[in-house]
Design a protein around this motif. Structure first.
Motif, PDB file in Angstrom:
ATOM      1  N   THR A 197       8.613  -6.250  -6.166  1.00  0.00           N
ATOM      2  CA  THR A 197       9.516  -6.430  -5.031  1.00  0.00           C
ATOM      3  C   THR A 197      10.750  -5.539  -5.170  1.00  0.00           C
ATOM      4  O   THR A 197      11.385  -5.500  -6.225  1.00  0.00           O
ATOM      5  CB  THR A 197       9.955  -7.898  -4.921  1.00  0.00           C
ATOM      6  OG1 THR A 197       8.821  -8.699  -4.587  1.00  0.00           O
ATOM      7  CG2 THR A 197      11.013  -8.077  -3.831  1.00  0.00           C
ATOM      8  N   GLY A 198      11.087  -4.806  -4.095  1.00  0.00           N
ATOM      9  CA  GLY A 198      12.277  -3.965  -4.140  1.00  0.00           C
ATOM     10  C   GLY A 198      12.192  -2.799  -3.178  1.00  0.00           C
ATOM     11  O   GLY A 198      11.215  -2.652  -2.428  1.00  0.00           O
ATOM     12  N   PHE A 199      13.234  -1.974  -3.209  1.00  0.00           N
ATOM     13  CA  PHE A 199      13.301  -0.770  -2.390  1.00  0.00           C
ATOM     14  C   PHE A 199      12.814   0.417  -3.209  1.00  0.00           C
ATOM     15  O   PHE A 199      13.163   0.560  -4.384  1.00  0.00           O
ATOM     16  CB  PHE A 199      14.738  -0.522  -1.916  1.00  0.00           C
ATOM     17  CG  PHE A 199      14.945   0.837  -1.311  1.00  0.00           C
ATOM     18  CD1 PHE A 199      14.467   1.124  -0.041  1.00  0.00           C
ATOM     19  CD2 PHE A 199      15.594   1.841  -2.022  1.00  0.00           C
ATOM     20  CE1 PHE A 199      14.645   2.388   0.518  1.00  0.00           C
ATOM     21  CE2 PHE A 199      15.781   3.099  -1.473  1.00  0.00           C
ATOM     22  CZ  PHE A 199      15.295   3.371  -0.196  1.00  0.00           C
ATOM     23  N   TYR A 200      12.022   1.289  -2.584  1.00  0.00           N
ATOM     24  CA  TYR A 200      11.472   2.456  -3.282  1.00  0.00           C
ATOM     25  C   TYR A 200      11.765   3.726  -2.488  1.00  0.00           C
ATOM     26  O   TYR A 200      11.595   3.762  -1.270  1.00  0.00           O
ATOM     27  CB  TYR A 200       9.957   2.325  -3.466  1.00  0.00           C
ATOM     28  CG  TYR A 200       9.560   1.215  -4.411  1.00  0.00           C
ATOM     29  CD1 TYR A 200       9.349   1.474  -5.760  1.00  0.00           C
ATOM     30  CD2 TYR A 200       9.411  -0.094  -3.965  1.00  0.00           C
ATOM     31  CE1 TYR A 200       8.999   0.461  -6.643  1.00  0.00           C
ATOM     32  CE2 TYR A 200       9.065  -1.114  -4.827  1.00  0.00           C
ATOM     33  CZ  TYR A 200       8.854  -0.831  -6.164  1.00  0.00           C
ATOM     34  OH  TYR A 200       8.504  -1.841  -7.027  1.00  0.00           O
ATOM     35  N   LEU A 201      12.187   4.745  -3.201  1.00  0.00           N
ATOM     36  CA  LEU A 201      12.320   6.100  -2.658  1.00  0.00           C
ATOM     37  C   LEU A 201      11.628   7.016  -3.654  1.00  0.00           C
ATOM     38  O   LEU A 201      12.174   7.325  -4.720  1.00  0.00           O
ATOM     39  CB  LEU A 201      13.791   6.482  -2.483  1.00  0.00           C
ATOM     40  CG  LEU A 201      14.054   7.911  -1.956  1.00  0.00           C
ATOM     41  CD1 LEU A 201      13.358   8.134  -0.610  1.00  0.00           C
ATOM     42  CD2 LEU A 201      15.547   8.164  -1.819  1.00  0.00           C
ATOM     43  N   LEU A 202      10.396   7.418  -3.343  1.00  0.00           N
ATOM     44  CA  LEU A 202       9.544   8.129  -4.283  1.00  0.00           C
ATOM     45  C   LEU A 202       9.399   9.593  -3.886  1.00  0.00           C
ATOM     46  O   LEU A 202       9.119   9.900  -2.718  1.00  0.00           O
ATOM     47  CB  LEU A 202       8.154   7.471  -4.337  1.00  0.00           C
ATOM     48  CG  LEU A 202       8.126   5.979  -4.680  1.00  0.00           C
ATOM     49  CD1 LEU A 202       6.685   5.465  -4.677  1.00  0.00           C
ATOM     50  CD2 LEU A 202       8.792   5.706  -6.023  1.00  0.00           C
ATOM     51  N   ASP A 203       9.581  10.453  -4.862  1.00  0.00           N
ATOM     52  CA  ASP A 203       9.338  11.881  -4.689  1.00  0.00           C
ATOM     53  C   ASP A 203       7.913  12.149  -5.168  1.00  0.00           C
ATOM     54  O   ASP A 203       7.633  12.114  -6.367  1.00  0.00           O
ATOM     55  CB  ASP A 203      10.349  12.681  -5.517  1.00  0.00           C
ATOM     56  CG  ASP A 203      10.143  14.187  -5.390  1.00  0.00           C
ATOM     57  OD1 ASP A 203       9.174  14.616  -4.737  1.00  0.00           O
ATOM     58  OD2 ASP A 203      10.954  14.935  -5.966  1.00  0.00           O
ATOM     59  N   LEU A 204       7.002  12.415  -4.238  1.00  0.00           N
ATOM     60  CA  LEU A 204       5.588  12.501  -4.579  1.00  0.00           C
ATOM     61  C   LEU A 204       5.227  13.768  -5.342  1.00  0.00           C
ATOM     62  O   LEU A 204       4.080  13.920  -5.774  1.00  0.00           O
ATOM     63  CB  LEU A 204       4.738  12.384  -3.315  1.00  0.00           C
ATOM     64  CG  LEU A 204       4.917  11.063  -2.552  1.00  0.00           C
ATOM     65  CD1 LEU A 204       3.999  11.003  -1.334  1.00  0.00           C
ATOM     66  CD2 LEU A 204       4.667   9.866  -3.466  1.00  0.00           C
ATOM     67  N   SER A 205       6.173  14.679  -5.541  1.00  0.00           N
ATOM     68  CA  SER A 205       5.934  15.826  -6.409  1.00  0.00           C
ATOM     69  C   SER A 205       6.232  15.490  -7.868  1.00  0.00           C
ATOM     70  O   SER A 205       5.929  16.271  -8.771  1.00  0.00           O
ATOM     71  CB  SER A 205       6.789  17.021  -5.982  1.00  0.00           C
ATOM     72  OG  SER A 205       8.177  16.732  -6.131  1.00  0.00           O
ATOM     73  N   ASP A 206       6.808  14.299  -8.114  1.00  0.00           N
ATOM     74  CA  ASP A 206       7.153  13.859  -9.461  1.00  0.00           C
ATOM     75  C   ASP A 206       6.049  12.944  -9.992  1.00  0.00           C
ATOM     76  O   ASP A 206       5.681  11.967  -9.341  1.00  0.00           O
ATOM     77  CB  ASP A 206       8.489  13.114  -9.447  1.00  0.00           C
ATOM     78  CG  ASP A 206       8.878  12.601 -10.818  1.00  0.00           C
ATOM     79  OD1 ASP A 206       9.378  13.396 -11.625  1.00  0.00           O
ATOM     80  OD2 ASP A 206       8.661  11.400 -11.083  1.00  0.00           O
TER      81      ASP A 206
END
Length: 328
Positions: A197-206
């Motif tokens: 549970t939480g907020f996610y900001l994912l850089d899909l190149s990482d």
């Protein structure tokens, strides 16, 4: 304590080694007193030995008629099958002999860098998973000459159960290094430790963020299936699809995110969403005892936060008074 727990295990017909007893206690032992409370032991035993059987029979559905599709006795059937990411099952755990062979091969390497490369090839994105005992064995064998946090970060995703991942961390890291581990894992931390549970900001190149995406997809698929089949509740999703994703954005644009989206994750782009887990504690779960709460409060040094809050209040009031005086 450990001796009492060992005797208790023996009375239950369980032969627990000393390191297994230590791992059970460390999962709850906030102040490192070497003791576990009776309610905590009951909670651990229920989690360990009263797991429900999730091997439900699947069926193929005729979506146009919304009913089971029965396989005809003749004709040619062409199927495109896409497997949804799911948490690993116990059948994917490696054998103790296999782990022993891996460690022997690593020990034969000529240099430390060669040993680290061999371990990375064995662990990174592997389809073979570990028990807590196997992970502990690898850690004890390989932590000399290697960054302890890096080794833990390699091992954690490959340990079968989130609870056992936390037990490994509790047994080998102090509070300072646990905080460092959380910072290094970033978006992976919640999904790897069993609380997505939480907020996610994912850089899909990482690669780290891609690992986080895969782990969240496993949770999402599992919780969607359990929610529809066993929860007895209605659909609580935002978009009527039983998904636990909320407020999804990809490349700055709103879109509908489902767990199936993660079967072919793009190589780049920014993915943003909230995830709300729908897994609940057992109805038999009990709250933390007051003794454990006091230990946890002392460990977290919450009194420092209270003092900081008072300092901020005083500073804020002083600033308000200065502004009023300036206006007058």
């Amino acid at each position: 304590d450990g001796q009492e727990l060992t005797r208790c295990m023996a009375l239950l017909g369980l032969d627990f080694a000393e390191d297994q007893v230590k791992r059970v206690i460390s999962a709850y032992d906030v102040d490192k007193s070497g003791e576990i409370e009776s309610d905590e032991f009951v909670s651990w035993a229920m989690t360990e030995y009263l797991k429900g059987d999730d091997n439900r029979r699947g069926v193929m559905m005729d979506t146009s008629a919304n009913k089971e599709w029965l396989v005809p006795h003749e004709g040619t059937l062409r199927v495109d099958f896409i497997a949804d990411p799911m948490p690993p099952g116990a059948d994917l755990v490696g054998s103790d002999d296999g782990i022993s062979g891996l460690l022997k091969n690593i020990s034969r390497a000529d240099t430390e860098s060669e040993r680290q490369v061999m371990l990375s090839k064995a662990l990174d994105n592997s389809d073979i998973f570990l028990t807590a005992k196997q992970a502990q064995t690898i850690f004890e064998h390989c932590n000399k000459g290697q960054d302890k946090l890096v080794l833990i970060m390699q091992l954690m995703p490959q340990i079968l159960e989130p609870r056992e991942r936390c037990e490994l961390v509790d047994s080998v890291l102090d509070l300072y290094n646990k905080v460092k581990l959380k910072v290094k894992l970033a978006g992976q931390f919640g999904s790897i430790t069993g609380n997505p549970t939480g907020f996610y900001l994912l850089d899909l190149s990482d690669e780290g963020d891609r690992m986080a995406a895969r782990k969240i997809a496993e949770f999402a698929n599992y919780e969607r299936r359990i929610g529809k089949a066993l929860s007895g509740r209605g659909d609580t999703s935002q978009k009527g699809n039983w998904e636990n994703f909320r407020n999804e954005m990809f490349m700055g644009k709103p879109f509908v995110l489902t767990a199936k989206w993660f079967t072919d994750i793009p190589k780049q782009g920014k993915l943003q969403f909230d995830y709300v887990s729908t897994s609940l504690l057992r109805t038999s779960a009990k709250p933390m005892s007051m003794r454990r709460f006091v230990q946890l409060r002392e460990l977290l040094q919450l009194h420092h936060l209270e003092r900081a809050q008072e300092e901020y209040k005083r500073a804020f009031l002083s600033e308000c008074v200065a502004k009023l005086e300036a206006q007058n």
